[in-house]
Design a protein around this motif. Structure first.
Motif, mmCIF file in Angstrom:
data_model
loop_
_atom_site.group_PDB
_atom_site.id
_atom_site.type_symbol
_atom_site.label_atom_id
_atom_site.label_comp_id
_atom_site.label_asym_id
_atom_site.label_seq_id
_atom_site.Cartn_x
_atom_site.Cartn_y
_atom_site.Cartn_z
ATOM 1 N N THR A 242 0.829 -1.207 0.000
ATOM 2 C CA THR A 242 0.000 0.000 0.000
ATOM 3 C C THR A 242 0.866 1.262 0.000
ATOM 4 N N GLN A 243 0.251 2.375 -0.373
ATOM 5 C CA GLN A 243 0.950 3.657 -0.355
ATOM 6 C C GLN A 243 1.372 4.030 1.070
ATOM 7 N N LYS A 244 0.563 3.640 2.030
ATOM 8 C CA LYS A 244 0.902 3.914 3.431
ATOM 9 C C LYS A 244 2.166 3.156 3.836
ATOM 10 N N GLN A 245 2.275 1.893 3.394
ATOM 11 C CA GLN A 245 3.470 1.100 3.701
ATOM 12 C C GLN A 245 4.706 1.699 3.039
ATOM 13 N N ILE A 246 4.542 2.141 1.803
ATOM 14 C CA ILE A 246 5.659 2.769 1.086
ATOM 15 C C ILE A 246 6.124 4.030 1.814
ATOM 16 N N LYS A 247 5.165 4.842 2.244
ATOM 17 C CA LYS A 247 5.513 6.074 2.956
ATOM 18 C C LYS A 247 6.267 5.775 4.246
ATOM 19 N N THR A 248 5.811 4.745 4.960
ATOM 20 C CA THR A 248 6.477 4.359 6.210
ATOM 21 C C THR A 248 7.897 3.848 5.936
ATOM 22 N N GLN A 249 8.027 2.970 4.944
ATOM 23 C CA GLN A 249 9.327 2.378 4.626
ATOM 24 C C GLN A 249 10.297 3.408 4.044
ATOM 25 N N SER A 250 9.768 4.439 3.404
ATOM 26 C CA SER A 250 10.642 5.444 2.778
ATOM 27 C C SER A 250 11.412 6.265 3.803
ATOM 28 N N ARG A 251 11.047 6.151 5.067
ATOM 29 C CA ARG A 251 11.828 6.825 6.097
ATOM 30 C C ARG A 251 13.178 6.148 6.296
ATOM 31 N N ARG A 252 13.245 4.874 5.943
ATOM 32 C CA ARG A 252 14.483 4.092 6.119
ATOM 33 C C ARG A 252 15.161 3.745 4.809
ATOM 34 N N TYR A 253 14.372 3.618 3.724
ATOM 35 C CA TYR A 253 14.905 3.108 2.457
ATOM 36 C C TYR A 253 14.656 4.079 1.303
ATOM 37 N N ARG A 254 15.507 3.947 0.275
ATOM 38 C CA ARG A 254 15.336 4.756 -0.942
ATOM 39 C C ARG A 254 14.627 3.991 -2.055
ATOM 40 N N SER A 255 14.715 2.649 -1.998
ATOM 41 C CA SER A 255 14.151 1.851 -3.089
ATOM 42 C C SER A 255 13.793 0.452 -2.601
ATOM 43 N N PHE A 256 12.883 -0.181 -3.331
ATOM 44 C CA PHE A 256 12.520 -1.583 -3.123
ATOM 45 C C PHE A 256 12.953 -2.385 -4.344
ATOM 46 N N SER A 257 13.421 -3.603 -4.129
ATOM 47 C CA SER A 257 13.687 -4.528 -5.236
ATOM 48 C C SER A 257 12.888 -5.805 -5.026
ATOM 49 N N PHE A 258 12.171 -6.205 -6.075
ATOM 50 C CA PHE A 258 11.312 -7.386 -6.018
ATOM 51 C C PHE A 258 11.975 -8.505 -6.821
ATOM 52 N N HIS A 259 13.039 -9.096 -6.238
ATOM 53 C CA HIS A 259 13.836 -10.080 -6.959
ATOM 54 C C HIS A 259 13.116 -11.415 -7.086
ATOM 55 N N MET A 260 13.332 -12.057 -8.223
ATOM 56 C CA MET A 260 12.795 -13.401 -8.470
ATOM 57 C C MET A 260 13.957 -14.319 -8.813
ATOM 58 N N ARG A 261 14.798 -14.609 -7.805
ATOM 59 C CA ARG A 261 16.038 -15.347 -8.016
ATOM 60 C C ARG A 261 15.799 -16.762 -8.549
ATOM 61 N N LYS A 262 14.645 -17.327 -8.224
ATOM 62 C CA LYS A 262 14.393 -18.715 -8.649
ATOM 63 C C LYS A 262 14.391 -18.859 -10.169
ATOM 64 N N ASP A 263 14.247 -17.744 -10.879
ATOM 65 C CA ASP A 263 14.245 -17.813 -12.339
ATOM 66 C C ASP A 263 15.599 -18.207 -12.904
ATOM 67 N N TYR A 264 16.646 -18.144 -12.075
ATOM 68 C CA TYR A 264 17.968 -18.519 -12.545
ATOM 69 C C TYR A 264 18.267 -20.006 -12.350
ATOM 70 N N VAL A 265 17.359 -20.706 -11.687
ATOM 71 C CA VAL A 265 17.556 -22.138 -11.439
ATOM 72 C C VAL A 265 17.126 -22.923 -12.669
ATOM 73 N N ARG A 266 18.012 -23.810 -13.105
ATOM 74 C CA ARG A 266 17.692 -24.624 -14.282
ATOM 75 C C ARG A 266 16.701 -25.713 -13.909
ATOM 76 N N LYS A 267 15.701 -25.872 -14.746
ATOM 77 C CA LYS A 267 14.704 -26.908 -14.510
ATOM 78 C C LYS A 267 15.185 -28.225 -15.087
ATOM 79 N N ALA A 268 14.995 -29.305 -14.341
ATOM 80 C CA ALA A 268 15.386 -30.632 -14.813
ATOM 81 C C ALA A 268 14.548 -31.028 -16.022
#
Length: 271
Positions: A242-268
């Motif tokens: 939510t925008q409220k969560q972003i406003k609260t978190q922006s007091r500590r952080y400059r940016s968010f990253s939504f990483h999807m690391r599992k996409d680098y795992v090779r599928k059998a």
């Protein structure tokens, strides 16, 4: 606590370059909107470099961005890069780094901002102050990045912080200098030298941000302003924040990253 730099704006016009693939469609609209809101520069073109897919092209039309087919940027494509093991696949990851380093041929402004398609700015950002470029940095990096840097440029990386923080302002002429230096030292095209010199048995073997940042630092350390990136990695779906969560978190952080690391795992493969 807010940084005084966040009250500054710049008259320096910049372009924005965002490499993306289909999986980024969940975050990319938010990334674009945040760039327009939080980057305190006049913005020229926003270029989305991506596979030629209808959903991505439609998003570009909707958001007023310029679509560039990723396979038209370099003489090589992802298919020409073989960077994988039995457990992981990083060819696309390396390809998007080479696409970022091709921004000097795609953008027209003197400076262009590269930002990952999963990173959303939540506080104001300026990237030029006086005659200096501002870099948002972190304290840790991958040792292999520095080994490759030394192989490519023949010198040790000397910057006191890491430049690997998901977005960076490039100066086109300085990027061209870097690529010429790599090509000249190895007597081949810059991207071929990178592919050859990195240890492809390592999962994290090259960083475009670390390489460019340290190249600039080696030339003129006083020409860089280093700031703490204050990036937070988020596991939640971006639509649930939510925008409220972003406003609260922006007091500590400059940016968010939504990483999807599992996409680098090779599928059998199915037997």
């Amino acid at each position: 606590m807010l940084d005084p730099i966040e009250s500054i704006s710049s008259k320096e016009k910049i372009d924005v370059l965002i490499p993306a693939i289909t999986k980024d469609l969940k975050t990319l609209p938010y990334v674009i909107d945040a760039v327009r809101k939080q980057v305190k520069h006049p913005i020229g073109s926003i270029l989305i470099v991506a596979p030629k897919q209808n959903k991505i092209r439609e998003l570009c039309r909707r958001k007023g961005c310029r679509f560039i087919d990723e396979n038209t940027v370099l003489p090589i494509t992802k298919k020409n890069i073989h960077y994988r093991s039995k457990k992981w696949e990083r060819s696309g990851w390396l390809f998007q780094q080479l696409l970022k380093m091709s921004g000097d041929t795609l953008c027209t402004s003197k400076y262009f901002l590269v930002i990952d398609a999963d990173t959303v700015l939540i506080r104001p950002h300026v990237f030029r102050t006086g005659n200096k470029t501002l870099f948002y940095c972190r304290k840790w990096s991958q040792p292999e990045y520095f080994k490759t840097y030394r192989k490519l440029l023949g010198k040790k990386a000397a910057a006191p912080m890491s430049f690997v923080t998901h977005y960076m302002l490039f100066e086109r002429s300085k990027l061209q200098q870097l690529k010429r230096a790599i090509a000249s030292k190895h007597h081949t095209r810059w991207y071929s030298a990178i592919i050859r010199k990195m240890d492809k048995s390592k999962q994290f073997a090259f960083s475009e941000f670390e390489t460019y940042g340290n190249f600039l630092y080696s030339k003129n350390p006083s020409g860089l302003v280093l700031k703490s990136a204050l990036n937070k990695s988020i596991g939640t779906n971006i639509a649930q924040i939510t925008q409220k969560q972003i406003k609260t978190q922006s007091r500590r952080y400059r940016s968010f990253s939504f990483h999807m690391r599992k996409d680098y795992v090779r599928k059998a493969k199915m037997r």
